[in-house]
Design an enzyme around this catalytic site. Structure first.
Site, short mmCIF file in Angstrom:
data_model
loop_
_atom_site.label_atom_id
_atom_site.label_comp_id
_atom_site.label_asym_id
_atom_site.label_seq_id
_atom_site.Cartn_x
_atom_site.Cartn_y
_atom_site.Cartn_z
N HIS A 24 0.64 -1.02 0.16
CA HIS A 24 -0.02 0.13 -0.08
C HIS A 24 0.76 1.38 -0.04
O HIS A 24 2.19 1.33 -0.29
CB HIS A 24 -1.25 -0.24 1.37
CG HIS A 24 -1.66 -1.07 1.38
ND1 HIS A 24 -2.92 -1.14 0.34
CD2 HIS A 24 -1.94 -2.27 2.20
CE1 HIS A 24 -3.28 -2.85 0.86
NE2 HIS A 24 -2.24 -3.64 2.29
N GLU A 47 -1.88 0.86 8.44
CA GLU A 47 -1.15 -0.48 6.97
C GLU A 47 -0.18 -0.20 6.73
O GLU A 47 0.92 -0.78 6.76
CB GLU A 47 -2.07 -1.86 6.90
CG GLU A 47 -1.41 -2.66 5.99
CD GLU A 47 -2.57 -4.00 4.70
OE1 GLU A 47 -1.11 -4.59 5.07
OE2 GLU A 47 -3.36 -3.18 4.63
N HIS A 101 2.89 -7.41 4.40
CA HIS A 101 1.92 -6.35 4.92
C HIS A 101 0.91 -6.52 6.16
O HIS A 101 1.91 -7.59 7.45
CB HIS A 101 0.52 -7.12 4.63
CG HIS A 101 0.25 -7.29 2.31
ND1 HIS A 101 -0.59 -5.84 1.74
CD2 HIS A 101 1.24 -7.35 1.73
CE1 HIS A 101 0.42 -5.88 0.88
NE2 HIS A 101 1.45 -7.10 0.87
N GLU A 155 1.39 -11.64 6.56
CA GLU A 155 0.42 -10.43 6.70
C GLU A 155 1.08 -10.90 8.44
O GLU A 155 1.11 -11.86 9.11
CB GLU A 155 -0.83 -11.70 7.17
CG GLU A 155 -1.06 -11.71 5.04
CD GLU A 155 -2.22 -10.18 4.80
OE1 GLU A 155 -1.50 -8.73 6.60
OE2 GLU A 155 -2.28 -9.66 3.88
#
Length: 736
Positions: free
Chosen positions: A548, A562, A615, A699
């Site tokens: 992102h 995030e 992430h 993650e």
């Protein structure tokens, strides 16, 4: 006609089949050399030792797998039948001048002849002419002789060996065949089996008459009984005559006094030679010897005798000729040769070597001339005998200083002692051409330093600076004929792969010392396995992808984004990886937007070794009880085809390595943080699908889980995650 009828029958029955190299081949039923006739055919195979395959027919394949012995007199192979039996039978094939039989099965046999050659070629040859070829074994002054007679075709293949035949001269000088007993009674010979092998003179008949030519008695069996007078000496001008046996041609007509014997520009090897003196004004004669492939230097033979071989497919590589007796005090004998690759060499004289040694180069032609003592040589004597050029080198080693020079592939330096190379000197010896050698080294703190040449020092001494890499190159004419190969022993990595002709060997940017080196010269066309990636190692490249950013904050909860957590962890992982010696790239280094495809494309353009996308997880809305860490490797999904990584997206090796990387990092993250282990799985996420190298997407935890978010935003927890990533990379490269 029986043999020919059988041949035609089986040819029509089986038909022609193309072999793997385009040769038409077929099988015939048990041809007998006693009945072998004009227009019959056989396999003529020029073999170079490589694995080769010939399809005999639709069911039978003949494979040659390599030499069966060092002298190359036999070849290993096998016959494979692709039928109901599906059997393979190991065989050994002969390498000689004769026609040989090879049974394929219970009903089929093929004829063949194999000779040694530099390049493989298999063909079916059809005999057009059969000729009796006679080798004089003994020639006596009383007109009797012993000759070995063989029937050969135009390829010098022996179709039939008729053995020894005994002759006497008739009243008109014609040859008469006599029995062995008659010959023995005329010569009081008890045993003809001990005939001296050097007394051989082969003469081939003209194909039209199929007769055996008569030859003059060999000079070694007779001596003049009348000494030459002063007047005779003054008036006589000696000549030197010579004839060569040439590949596929056989014995050429004799020439004299500097004329060329052999061929130019036809790539045909000289296989044997006969040399004689005529009209000599002084006593004495000449002797000569040849250096023959596989045999080395042969025994000296006297005038008129054969030196070399016939029917064995072996090249003459060098020659020595010298006069004897009074002739040697009044004349010099000069000779020069035309050698494969090198062309005409300089003039040698009086027993000096002319040609090459250790280079596997054929002689193709020769010129020989007599010159009176004191008179000018017929030409330059430079480069008359070429032996392998050597590369000589020495290294300056930590605590030891300069080591003794070594050459031609020997190791200079140390192994297993953790001693750095600090400098090197390289030179060439026995150069047949102009030119030299240049080299440059990569030195600690200095980088690549200026190129030096021919024995000069590259590196440092007394500064405790390690050599880390090297480049070596040849210059001038020597570079047209040789390649220089080199490999290094590098700290941590051990022996790296071979580099050549200016390629880098060693490491750069890794702080690794060179500990030893090997260098050798190789003739052009003789390959050594070379790989730039195996010979030279730069820092391994790791691509970190903080997910992102910019107008895409990713998951948001509790006032945290995030994208920011991803970037913070990536920066910490980068610092740890750089400290380990890796080169680290990132898809973004600040809060900017990068599309998914651009992230993978950047990594592909940089040819990164690993791709790690970072992430933070989320269930999508509100607070969740879901918690823990999970990681993904790529798994093919037809609903998500590749856009920029068609070749590698589903590559089995890439996926295997991706699974390894994913598991290593996942295990570290669970161990270092104590988080819940949600495991690893396959997925078709864009960034790991489109990355051409092993890739994983991790993650780190759930941002919308209150307890987990409180950890994720702290620097200490982020450092644990970063260390898990860094350690996983280190462990991965220990495996791969």
């Amino acid at each position: 006609m029986k043999g020919k009828a059988l041949f035609l029958f089986w040819t029509l029955l089986i038909g022609f089949i193309f072999s793997t190299n385009g040769t038409l081949v077929y099988a015939l039923e048990s041809p007998n050399t006693d009945n072998y006739q004009k227009d019959s055919s056989y396999f003529f195979i020029q073999y170079n030792g490589e694995e080769k395959e010939v399809i005999v027919n639709g069911n039978i394949t003949l494979k040659l797998t390599g030499w069966a012995d060092d002298s190359k007199t036999t070849v290993n192979g096998n016959i494979t039948s692709v039928d109901s039996s599906n059997s393979t039978e190991d065989i050994t094939l002969k390498v000689n001048e004769e026609l040989n039989e090879l049974p394929l099965n219970e009903t089929e046999i093929i004829n063949y002849r194999i000779i040694v050659a530099d390049i493989f070629k298999s063909e079916i040859v059809t005999t057009q002419e059969l000729t009796d070829s006679s080798t004089i074994v003994v020639q006596n002054n009383n007109g009797t002789s012993i000759e070995e007679v063989k029937t050969v075709d135009e390829y010098d293949t022996v179709i039939e060996n008729k053995g020894l035949i005994y002759y006497s001269s008739g009243q008109s000088g014609e040859k008469l065949v006599i029995t062995k007993e008659k010959y023995d009674s005329l010569n009081i010979v008890k045993d003809t089996t001990t005939i001296e092998s050097n007394a051989v003179s082969e003469v081939k008949a003209t194909p039209t008459t199929k007769s055996i030519k008569e030859v003059q008695p060999l000079t070694r069996f007779s001596k003049s009984s009348t000494p030459a007078t002063t007047t005779t000496v003054a008036n006589k001008v000696p000549s030197i005559t010579y004839s060569t046996h040439i590949q596929k041609i056989g014995w050429q007509e004799a020439v004299r006094d500097g004329a060329l014997s052999g061929t130019e520009g036809e790539a045909k090897r000289l296989e044997a030679i006969k040399i004689s003196l005529e009209n000599t004004p002084y006593s004495g004669g000449l002797t000569y010897t040849t250096h023959v492939q596989k045999y080395g230097w042969m025994s000296n033979v006297p005038a008129g005798s054969i030196s070399g071989t016939t029917g064995e497919g072996k090249r003459v590589e060098a020659i020595q000729i010298k006069l004897t007796g009074e002739m040697a005090t009044h004349y010099d004998v000069y000779y020069r040769v035309h050698a494969q690759t090198f062309g005409w060499l300089g003039w040698a004289k009086n027993g000096e070597s002319s040609g090459t040694s250790g280079l596997a180069k054929r002689l193709e032609a020769i010129e020989i001339v007599l010159v009176k003592k004191g008179e000018q040589a017929p030409g330059s004597s430079e480069r008359r005998y070429i032996t392998p050029t050597s590369v000589v080198y020495t290294t300056h080693v930590q605590t030891y200083g300069w080591l003794q020079p070594v050459k031609d592939g020997a190791m200079s330096g140390t192994s297993g002692q953790a001693k750095r190379l600090e400098a090197i000197k390289i030179n060439l010896e026995n150069l047949p051409y102009s030119g030299g050698i240049t080299y440059s080294t990569h030195v600690q703190s200095y980088g690549w330093i200026n190129e030096v040449s021919n024995g000069q020092v590259s590196g440092t001494s007394g500064q405790a600076k390690r050599l880390e890499a090297i480049k070596i190159n040849l210059t001038g004419d020597i570079a047209k004929y040789y390649d220089v190969y080199y490999r290094v022993h590098s700290q941590t990595f051990g022996w790296l792969g071979w580099a050549k002709n200016g390629m880098k060997a060693g490491t750069e940017g890794l702080g690794k010392r060179l500990e030893a080196i090997e260098i050798k010269l190789v003739l052009k066309g003789q390959s050594v396995s070379v790989s730039a990636t195996q010979a030279f190692k730069e820092p391994l490249k790791v691509f970190l992808d903080p997910g992102h950013g910019g107008n895409d904050p990713g998951a948001v909860a509790g006032g945290y984004q995030e994208a920011n957590i991803n970037l913070a962890v990536a920066n910490k992982a980068k610092a740890l990886l750089v400290a380990q010696g890796y080169k680290v790239y990132m898809s973004r280094s600040d809060d900017t937007y990068v599309s998914l495809l651009d992230r993978s494309q950047k990594a592909n353009d940089l040819k990164a070794d690993l791709f790690i996308s970072i992430h933070v997880n989320s269930t999508g809305s509100g607070t969740t009880s879901a918690n823990g860490i999970e990681s993904y490797f790529y798994e093919y999904n037809p609903d998500y085809p590749s856009k920029i990584n068609e070749d590698m997206h589903n590559n089995s090796d890439r996926i295997k390595k991706s699974v390894t990387l994913t598991n290593l990092i996942q295990d570290n993250m669970i161990q270092y943080t104590g988080a819940n282990d949600r495991g690893t799985d396959g997925s078709a996420f864009s960034v790991i699908r489109e990355a051409a190298m092993p890739a994983t997407l991790i993650e780190l935890g759930f941002i919308n889980n209150t307890n987990e978010r409180q950890k994720l935003v702290t620097s200490s927890y982020q450092q644990k995650l970063a260390k898990a990533i860094s350690d996983g990379v280190v462990e991965y490269f220990r495996i791969y």
